[in-house]
Motif scaffolding. Structure first.
Motif, PDB file in Angstrom:
ATOM      1  N   ALA A  84       0.843  -1.197   0.000  1.00  0.00           N
ATOM      2  CA  ALA A  84       0.000   0.000   0.000  1.00  0.00           C
ATOM      3  C   ALA A  84       0.875   1.243   0.000  1.00  0.00           C
ATOM      4  CB  ALA A  84      -0.922  -0.003   1.217  1.00  0.00           C
ATOM      5  N   ILE A  85       0.505   2.243  -0.788  1.00  0.00           N
ATOM      6  CA  ILE A  85       1.214   3.522  -0.855  1.00  0.00           C
ATOM      7  C   ILE A  85       0.218   4.624  -0.528  1.00  0.00           C
ATOM      8  CG2 ILE A  85       2.560   5.085  -2.297  1.00  0.00           C
ATOM      9  CD1 ILE A  85       3.380   2.715  -4.003  1.00  0.00           C
ATOM     10  N   ASP A  86       0.487   5.404   0.525  1.00  0.00           N
ATOM     11  CA  ASP A  86      -0.478   6.389   1.012  1.00  0.00           C
ATOM     12  C   ASP A  86       0.248   7.673   1.406  1.00  0.00           C
ATOM     13  OD1 ASP A  86      -2.568   7.760   2.169  1.00  0.00           O
ATOM     14  OD2 ASP A  86      -2.657   6.504   3.969  1.00  0.00           O
ATOM     15  N   PRO A  87      -0.070   8.814   0.735  1.00  0.00           N
ATOM     16  CA  PRO A  87      -0.775   8.941  -0.535  1.00  0.00           C
ATOM     17  C   PRO A  87       0.239   8.951  -1.671  1.00  0.00           C
ATOM     18  CG  PRO A  87      -0.499  11.105   0.407  1.00  0.00           C
ATOM     19  CD  PRO A  87       0.167  10.139   1.359  1.00  0.00           C
ATOM     20  N   ILE A  88      -0.185   8.650  -2.874  1.00  0.00           N
ATOM     21  CA  ILE A  88       0.779   8.608  -3.973  1.00  0.00           C
ATOM     22  C   ILE A  88       1.271  10.011  -4.325  1.00  0.00           C
ATOM     23  CG2 ILE A  88      -0.142   6.464  -4.894  1.00  0.00           C
ATOM     24  CD1 ILE A  88      -1.549   8.001  -7.047  1.00  0.00           C
ATOM     25  N   ARG A  89       0.486  11.040  -3.986  1.00  0.00           N
ATOM     26  CA  ARG A  89       0.913  12.404  -4.309  1.00  0.00           C
ATOM     27  C   ARG A  89       2.227  12.758  -3.626  1.00  0.00           C
ATOM     28  NH1 ARG A  89      -3.312  16.868  -2.778  1.00  0.00           N
ATOM     29  NH2 ARG A  89      -2.819  16.127  -0.678  1.00  0.00           N
ATOM     30  N   ASN A  90       2.448  12.266  -2.418  1.00  0.00           N
ATOM     31  CA  ASN A  90       3.645  12.651  -1.664  1.00  0.00           C
ATOM     32  C   ASN A  90       4.917  11.956  -2.135  1.00  0.00           C
ATOM     33  OD1 ASN A  90       1.751  14.063  -0.252  1.00  0.00           O
ATOM     34  ND2 ASN A  90       2.375  13.357   1.758  1.00  0.00           N
ATOM     35  N   VAL A  91       4.773  10.870  -2.910  1.00  0.00           N
ATOM     36  CA  VAL A  91       5.964  10.160  -3.405  1.00  0.00           C
ATOM     37  C   VAL A  91       5.991  10.127  -4.926  1.00  0.00           C
ATOM     38  CG1 VAL A  91       6.144   8.733  -1.341  1.00  0.00           C
ATOM     39  CG2 VAL A  91       4.780   7.903  -3.258  1.00  0.00           C
ATOM     40  N   PHE A  92       5.154  10.934  -5.565  1.00  0.00           N
ATOM     41  CA  PHE A  92       4.920  10.842  -7.006  1.00  0.00           C
ATOM     42  C   PHE A  92       6.147  11.277  -7.804  1.00  0.00           C
ATOM     43  CE2 PHE A  92       3.315  12.369 -11.086  1.00  0.00           C
ATOM     44  CZ  PHE A  92       2.481  11.328 -11.461  1.00  0.00           C
ATOM     45  N   ASP A  93       6.494  10.477  -8.816  1.00  0.00           N
ATOM     46  CA  ASP A  93       7.530  10.825  -9.787  1.00  0.00           C
ATOM     47  C   ASP A  93       6.953  10.606 -11.171  1.00  0.00           C
ATOM     48  OD1 ASP A  93       9.918  11.414 -11.096  1.00  0.00           O
ATOM     49  OD2 ASP A  93      10.522   9.311 -11.094  1.00  0.00           O
ATOM     50  N   GLY A  94       6.667  11.690 -11.870  1.00  0.00           N
ATOM     51  CA  GLY A  94       6.046  11.591 -13.190  1.00  0.00           C
ATOM     52  C   GLY A  94       7.011  11.717 -14.341  1.00  0.00           C
ATOM     53  N   GLY A  95       8.296  11.491 -14.099  1.00  0.00           N
ATOM     54  CA  GLY A  95       9.258  11.587 -15.202  1.00  0.00           C
ATOM     55  C   GLY A  95       9.733  13.015 -15.377  1.00  0.00           C
ATOM     56  N   GLU A  96       9.435  13.609 -16.508  1.00  0.00           N
ATOM     57  CA  GLU A  96       9.943  14.939 -16.839  1.00  0.00           C
ATOM     58  C   GLU A  96       9.076  16.036 -16.223  1.00  0.00           C
ATOM     59  OE1 GLU A  96      12.756  15.526 -18.363  1.00  0.00           O
ATOM     60  OE2 GLU A  96      13.148  13.387 -18.588  1.00  0.00           O
ATOM     61  N   GLY A  97       8.911  16.001 -14.911  1.00  0.00           N
ATOM     62  CA  GLY A  97       8.289  17.124 -14.218  1.00  0.00           C
ATOM     63  C   GLY A  97       6.784  17.151 -14.224  1.00  0.00           C
ATOM     64  N   GLY A  98       6.089  16.146 -14.756  1.00  0.00           N
ATOM     65  CA  GLY A  98       4.639  16.150 -14.772  1.00  0.00           C
ATOM     66  C   GLY A  98       4.059  15.886 -13.402  1.00  0.00           C
ATOM     67  N   SER A  99       2.848  16.411 -13.147  1.00  0.00           N
ATOM     68  CA  SER A  99       2.183  16.211 -11.867  1.00  0.00           C
ATOM     69  C   SER A  99       1.220  15.039 -11.968  1.00  0.00           C
ATOM     70  CB  SER A  99       1.423  17.479 -11.464  1.00  0.00           C
ATOM     71  OG  SER A  99       0.252  17.625 -12.262  1.00  0.00           O
ATOM     72  N   GLU A 100       0.613  14.676 -10.818  1.00  0.00           N
ATOM     73  CA  GLU A 100      -0.317  13.556 -10.810  1.00  0.00           C
ATOM     74  C   GLU A 100      -1.601  13.867 -11.573  1.00  0.00           C
ATOM     75  OE1 GLU A 100      -1.028  15.789  -6.913  1.00  0.00           O
ATOM     76  OE2 GLU A 100       0.655  15.244  -8.199  1.00  0.00           O
ATOM     77  N   ASN A 101      -1.832  15.151 -11.908  1.00  0.00           N
ATOM     78  CA  ASN A 101      -3.014  15.519 -12.689  1.00  0.00           C
ATOM     79  C   ASN A 101      -2.804  15.317 -14.187  1.00  0.00           C
ATOM     80  OD1 ASN A 101      -4.745  16.574 -10.517  1.00  0.00           O
ATOM     81  ND2 ASN A 101      -3.120  18.093 -10.277  1.00  0.00           N
ATOM     82  N   ASP A 102      -1.573  15.032 -14.575  1.00  0.00           N
ATOM     83  CA  ASP A 102      -1.248  14.827 -15.985  1.00  0.00           C
ATOM     84  C   ASP A 102      -1.300  13.339 -16.296  1.00  0.00           C
ATOM     85  OD1 ASP A 102       1.132  14.206 -18.068  1.00  0.00           O
ATOM     86  OD2 ASP A 102       0.213  16.142 -18.513  1.00  0.00           O
ATOM     87  N   ASN A 103      -2.089  12.961 -17.289  1.00  0.00           N
ATOM     88  CA  ASN A 103      -2.293  11.537 -17.594  1.00  0.00           C
ATOM     89  C   ASN A 103      -1.006  10.839 -17.989  1.00  0.00           C
ATOM     90  OD1 ASN A 103      -5.022  11.171 -17.019  1.00  0.00           O
ATOM     91  ND2 ASN A 103      -5.669  11.939 -19.007  1.00  0.00           N
ATOM     92  N   SER A 104      -0.166  11.489 -18.798  1.00  0.00           N
ATOM     93  CA  SER A 104       1.074  10.836 -19.230  1.00  0.00           C
ATOM     94  C   SER A 104       2.033  10.677 -18.056  1.00  0.00           C
ATOM     95  CB  SER A 104       1.724  11.636 -20.360  1.00  0.00           C
ATOM     96  OG  SER A 104       2.028  12.952 -19.929  1.00  0.00           O
ATOM     97  N   ALA A 105       2.083  11.674 -17.165  1.00  0.00           N
ATOM     98  CA  ALA A 105       2.936  11.561 -15.980  1.00  0.00           C
ATOM     99  C   ALA A 105       2.432  10.451 -15.065  1.00  0.00           C
ATOM    100  CB  ALA A 105       2.972  12.888 -15.228  1.00  0.00           C
ATOM    101  N   MET A 106       1.107  10.348 -14.919  1.00  0.00           N
ATOM    102  CA  MET A 106       0.539   9.286 -14.088  1.00  0.00           C
ATOM    103  C   MET A 106       0.854   7.911 -14.679  1.00  0.00           C
ATOM    104  SD  MET A 106      -1.100   8.270 -11.436  1.00  0.00           S
ATOM    105  CE  MET A 106      -1.877   9.736 -10.750  1.00  0.00           C
ATOM    106  N   LEU A 107       0.771   7.784 -16.000  1.00  0.00           N
ATOM    107  CA  LEU A 107       1.088   6.508 -16.638  1.00  0.00           C
ATOM    108  C   LEU A 107       2.548   6.144 -16.429  1.00  0.00           C
ATOM    109  CD1 LEU A 107      -0.001   4.198 -18.355  1.00  0.00           C
ATOM    110  CD2 LEU A 107       0.616   5.504 -20.395  1.00  0.00           C
TER     111      LEU A 107
END
Length: 719
Positions: free
Chosen positions: A443-466
């Motif tokens: 379990a990862i809680d919350p993913i926002r606090n550990v999120f790495d979307g590659g080239e600077g994308g946020s969790e609101n960006d679909n490609s960064a989330m993928l």
């Protein structure tokens, strides 16, 4: 003494034919596959459709015994020996083009038939004596590109001289070719070694091998690695420091050239320094077993083959379904569940209670674990002492506490990102957590606090989330337990009644990529902000729908309640002013969303900017409302504006407004000349001051990460 320029003018083709036949028959199955990639082997027979190499079984070749190499096509009546098959496949005549047939046969063994034509070197080598070995570098079509000569001018001393056939000079070609290119053409797997002697030793064992010219001293940037594109490359270095350096440099070059997979074998530690492939073969070392099972460092992993199933296979497969990790079909082996909810709905408290019950093997609100599950809770929100406080308040059956004590492992508040460095810290912790047994649930809680979307994308960006899901979360699971179930805790926007009815899961940040990726979803939703009951909503991809549940935390325990309980509470007049609560949530959400766009406000700035918007009222009403919310702890302040790239807050005694979990994104770096956009950098905003509920003074915050809300019934409210 033989001169470097002397080459025999006469060739004994008969003797060469006999030597080629002997070597071809010794490796006949490998030769057959190289000649006809579509061939199949059944026992001591090789089968192919026809002499042109099409799939089928009309043409049959003996692979052993006195008839080894003889073939017959039952459809056409054609037949002959191995040289006839090579000639027919190459479109040659065995009588008039016998030399060309022998050349084609030699290429199947990774060598050439004849020596290069006599030429004059710019640098005479008479002082080196006769060459002791010679290796030919051929193009994929078999054309001679270069030769490498070995000389042993003195005991313990060896020297190599390359010959560029096309330039007719004593030098290496530019770019330098790989060895055994004809053998690489149809190979799926290739062994890259250090030096021609080692490569040829493997080739003579029926193993497709190659090397870069000059072995460990090969200039990687001057070598053409393109023949390894699409191949699975295993690098076998010599057991010494230069050998390992060569292997690592070659591995990077193979990846850049498009190799399908790359791994470096680790030479056995009990072998002497300098031990290589040729030494291994001379000692009778189990080369094939080492290539298949030896310790290795994986540089690039081959992608999994796409599985396909015919209708017949699906209809005939009556094997039992894998047991659910959490029934009914909420979390399956290898599945991914996203648990979402709006801020302050109680996500973490709910997840903590749920997962500890799963670790104890105890049902929770109708969710049934298959057994006492090993749960690793990677959380990045609650500090250790407050995590301990929450866990100690959870009520589990005493009879199940023994399992729960060891089956649930959590982290304190993490301060890392799940990039390569973060994974390097997290993976060993998970591997060690259960004394060698892998976790069942991660379990990862919350993913926002550990999120790495590659080239600077946020969790609101679909490609960064993928990117985060495929390159971070899946890599984590693959390294720890590919069959583990994943639980990702994520935030949603504020849900309205209409969205709950139509499509509540679309409120998840990055919902497009998430919903295309997860196997199940759960949302915790509070329909009435003035009351504590919540709705638990499910979305299953691999099972029947689960009706939504009405739940509440009563006397410290999460329980399922009947919907009428909530209505009855309203009937008793316990519901507060809904409009007042709506305004509170609108103000908090605006502050949260505006910060994500790089904008923060003082009280006066906010009142002026949002006067009359979203039904919030005039400036005075807004200022009064913010004053009440700050007294109750929903709004705090920060004065370190310049540290976050903001202008000073001016003459206000409090500072900029701040809400829990607020993230400020401000410009960072130069403007992209292509898109015209400036990259943003995210800062988590922590309060420095709060409004004292008793004196109204600005007081310094002692624990910025701890938010305490104190709604006082008699506090003055701004209507």
């Amino acid at each position: 003494m033989l001169d470097f320029n002397e080459v025999s003018a006469a060739l004994d083709l008969s003797a060469q034919r006999d030597a080629l036949k002997r070597d071809l028959l010794a490796r006949l199955p490998t030769v057959l596959r190289a000649l006809f990639p579509a061939a199949t082997i059944r026992g001591q027979r090789g089968l192919i459709g026809n002499i042109q190499g099409e799939p089928g079984d009309s043409l049959e070749m003996a692979l052993a015994g006195e008839r080894a190499g003889l073939w017959h096509d039952h459809a056409t009546g054609e037949g002959g020996d191995l040289f006839d098959a090579i000639a027919a496949q190459q479109g040659l005549d065995t009588q008039r083009e016998f030399t060309a047939v022998l050349e084609a046969a030699a290429r199947l063994l990774g060598r050439s038939l004849v020596s290069p034509p006599p030429v004059r070197a710019e640098v005479p080598m008479d002082e080196l004596g006769p060459h002791s070995a010679k290796w030919d570098y051929l193009s994929p079509s078999g054309e001679l590109i270069a030769c490498v000569y070995r000389y042993d001018p003195a005991p313990g001393r060896k020297e190599y001289r390359p010959w560029d056939v096309r330039a007719r000079l004593c030098r290496a070609p530019d770019p330098r070719p790989l060895y055994n290119q004809p053998g690489l053409l149809s190979a799926e797997t290739v062994v890259l070694v250090e030096g021609e002697r080692c490569a040829q030793a493997l080739i003579e064992q029926g193993i497709v091998a190659t090397t870069a010219m000059n072995g460990a001293k090969a200039p990687v940037d001057k070598t053409d690695w393109s023949p390894l594109a699409g191949k699975a490359v295993t690098i076998w270095p010599d057991r010494d420091a230069p050998g390992w350096d060569y292997a690592e440099a070659a591995a990077r070059a193979c990846v850049a050239a498009g190799a399908l997979a790359v791994a470096i074998l680790v030479p056995p530690s009990d072998q002497p320094t300098g031990w290589d492939v040729a030494d291994a073969l001379e000692e009778g070392f189990e080369v094939s077993a080492f290539l298949e099972h030896g310790e290795r460092r994986v540089i690039k992993r081959a992608p999994a083959l796409l599985p396909t199933y015919s209708l017949g296979q699906l209809l005939d497969d009556d094997s039992p379904l894998p047991a659910d990790l959490i029934a009914p079909r909420v979390l399956t082996p290898g599945g991914l569940l996203v648990f979402g909810g709006a801020p302050k709905v109680g996500k973490s408290d709910f997840v903590l209670a749920w997962l500890t019950h799963m670790a104890a093997g105890v049902p929770f609100l109708g969710l049934q674990p298959a057994r006492a599950l090993r749960v690793f809770y990677l959380q990045a929100e609650v500090q250790y002492h407050y995590l301990r406080e929450r866990v100690q308040a959870i009520r589990l059956p005493p009879s199940r506490m023994l399992d729960a004590r060891t089956h649930f492992v959590a982290t304190g508040q993490l301060r890392l990102i799940l990039n390569d460095e973060g994974l390097a810290q997290v993976i060993p912790a998970m591997v060690r957590a259960f004394n060698g047994s892998p976790p069942d649930v991660i379990a990862i809680d919350p993913i926002r606090n550990v999120f790495d979307g590659g080239e600077g994308g946020s969790e609101n960006d679909n490609s960064a989330m993928l990117f985060f899901l495929s390159q971070r979360v899946e890599c984590l699971r693959d390294a720890v337990n590919p069959n583990a179930g994943l639980v990702l805790v994520h935030h949603t926007k504020k849900l309205g009644k209409k969205q709950v009815e139509e499509d509540p899961f679309q409120a998840l940040a990055g919902a497009g990529s998430l919903r295309g990726y997860y196997s199940s979803g759960m949302l915790l939703f509070r329909p009435d902000e003035t009351r504590t009951p919540r709705e638990l909503i499910f979305e299953l991809r691999n099972g029947p729908a689960i009706p939504q549940k009405h739940v509440d935390k009563l006397e410290g325990v999460w329980r399922e309640i009947h919907p009428s309980v909530r209505l009855a509470m309203q009937d008793y007049g316990e519901r507060l002013d809904a409009e007042r609560w709506r305004k509170r949530e609108v103000i908090l959400q605006i502050l949260f969303d505006e910060a994500a766009q790089g904008r923060c406000y003082t009280t006066n700035q906010f009142a002026e900017a949002f006067e009359g918007k979203a039904g919030l009222g005039g400036e005075r009403t807004l200022r009064e409302r913010i004053s009440v919310l700050s007294t109750q702890g929903y709004i705090k302040y920060f004065r370190n504006a310049t540290d976050l790239g903001l202008p000073p807050s001016g003459r206000t005694k409090f500072g900029y407004l701040c809400v829990e979990d607020m993230v400020l994104r401000v410009p960072a770096g130069a403007v992209d000349p292509v898109t015209g956009e400036q990259p943003l950098r995210a800062y988590r905003v922590l309060p420095t001051h709060y409004k004292c509920p008793h004196s109204g003074a600005a007081m310094p915050v002692e624990h910025p990460e701890v938010w305490v809300y104190h709604d006082e019934p008699n506090a003055p409210e701004a209507r």
